[in-house]
Design a protein around this motif. Structure first.
Motif, PDB file in Angstrom:
ATOM      1  N   ASN A   1    -134.878 -63.417  19.675  1.00 41.56           N
ATOM      2  CA  ASN A   1    -135.925 -64.171  19.559  1.00 41.56           C
ATOM      3  C   ASN A   1    -135.943 -65.766  18.091  1.00 41.56           C
ATOM      4  OD1 ASN A   1    -138.001 -66.257  19.617  1.00 41.56           O
ATOM      5  ND2 ASN A   1    -139.138 -63.435  18.756  1.00 41.56           N
TER       6      ASN A   1
ATOM      7  N   TYR B   1    -135.845 -60.702  22.733  1.00 36.92           N
ATOM      8  CA  TYR B   1    -136.447 -60.444  24.086  1.00 36.92           C
ATOM      9  C   TYR B   1    -137.221 -59.450  24.340  1.00 36.92           C
ATOM     10  CZ  TYR B   1    -135.358 -65.454  22.720  1.00 36.92           C
ATOM     11  OH  TYR B   1    -135.799 -66.948  22.091  1.00 36.92           O
TER      12      TYR B   1
ATOM     13  N   ARG C   1    -134.020 -65.317  26.550  1.00 40.74           N
ATOM     14  CA  ARG C   1    -135.187 -66.526  26.902  1.00 40.74           C
ATOM     15  C   ARG C   1    -135.649 -66.486  27.893  1.00 40.74           C
ATOM     16  NH1 ARG C   1    -138.076 -69.561  23.088  1.00 40.74           N
ATOM     17  NH2 ARG C   1    -138.680 -71.093  23.870  1.00 40.74           N
TER      18      ARG C   1
END
Length: 314
Positions: free
Chosen positions: A80, A92, A109
């Motif tokens: 993250n 993630y 992401r």
């Protein structure tokens, strides 16, 4: 026990992990001081976990002691990137395993990668980089709650979220390589749908700041989405308001976003009292429905917009 004192201030808590032979009871430790609890793949061929210090995914064949870093070759961060707390960042997440434990789906992401737990093939970008190219976040949608692994030989439903505009919707990933097919993107918030057991029909909710998240029935292509409940009819008796996304540059030149909530009959020529509420990053909730209620430590925008206030959440 080795981490009992450490976890009184360090977070998340730490784990050691062991494999246990169910026939003999013999144990073998394979991971030490991990902040992500290791788990078994659906067919129990592999143990897997995310290493917060290494910021990478690992897998181990349960019949062999060899541990492999299976995310090697993914050129983008898997942690993250917005993490701003005094701890190591989490991942993630993953989108699960494919049939027969042959592949592991890793999220960055924006996109989803197919990793080889044997470490022989380089990870492949299943979504062909379309998420990063269009500032989208793709995530696998599990339509059947009994599903244990992912069948990539069939079309796969993906949820999509636009980081810039906060629009949301769904895409379809076909078995052939290439970017996902867009099905629907709207300035709304969607919940992940559930599929009917004996029909090609989906059940989901969709909402905005003004639209209550009623249940909807949809076809698999989202060309026909029909609302089937009216849970909050009393809302029509109240002034409500609207939400809009605003952008500006910080003093050091960073582009920032926030939400401005306005009263229902907003007049741009009139002055209003304004409440500013700031906490971490909340622009993603632009299209979340705001139910008036008592809550311990935040404010509810609809409560104030109905009373002729502006609410700004940077």
């Amino acid at each position: 026990e080795p981490y009992r004192q450490l976890i009184s201030w360090d977070w998340p808590r730490y784990y050691d992990a062991y494999l246990v032979d169910m026939s003999t009871g013999q144990t073998r430790q394979f991971a030490t001081k991990q902040q992500h609890r290791p788990a078994l793949s659906p067919e129990a061929q592999y143990a897997f976990w995310y290493d917060r210090d290494d910021r990478a995914w690992f897998a181990m064949d349960v019949k062999k002691p060899e541990v492999r870093k299976i995310s090697t070759g993914i050129p983008h961060p898997l942690h993250n990137e917005d993490h701003d707390m005094p701890s190591t960042p989490g991942s993630y997440g993953s989108s699960g395993w494919t049939k027969g434990d042959k592949g592991f789906l890793i999220n960055d992401r924006h996109d989803i990668w197919l990793a080889d737990p044997k470490g022989k093939a380089r990870p492949r970008n299943l979504t062909a980089g379309a998420g990063r190219a269009d500032s989208l976040r793709f995530r696998y949608v599990r339509l059947n709650t009994d599903e244990r692994s992912r069948d990539l030989g069939k079309p796969v439903l993906l949820s999509a979220f636009n980081y810039k505009t906060k629009a949301a919707g769904f895409y379809r990933l076909n078995s052939k390589q290439g970017p996902p097919e867009r099905l629907v993107m709207e300035d709304r918030r969607f919940t992940n749908p559930k599929k009917a057991k004996n029909a090609d029909r989906f059940l989901l909710t969709r909402s905005t700041f003004e639209e209550f998240p009623d249940l909807c029935i949809s076809d698999p292509d989202f060309k026909s989405v029909r609302k089937v409940t009216d849970v909050n009819p009393q809302q029509k008796d109240y002034l409500w308001g609207s939400s809009e996304l605003v952008e500006w540059s910080s003093l050091d030149g960073v582009r920032l976003q926030g939400i401005l909530y306005k009263p229902e009959n907003f007049d741009p020529n009139k002055k209003y009292p304004m409440i500013v509420y700031f906490y971490e990053r909340l622009s993603r909730i632009l299209h979340w429905y705001s139910r008036p209620r008592a809550i311990r430590s935040v404010i509810v925008p609809s409560f104030y917009t109905s009373r002729d206030y502006l609410v700004f959440i940077p």
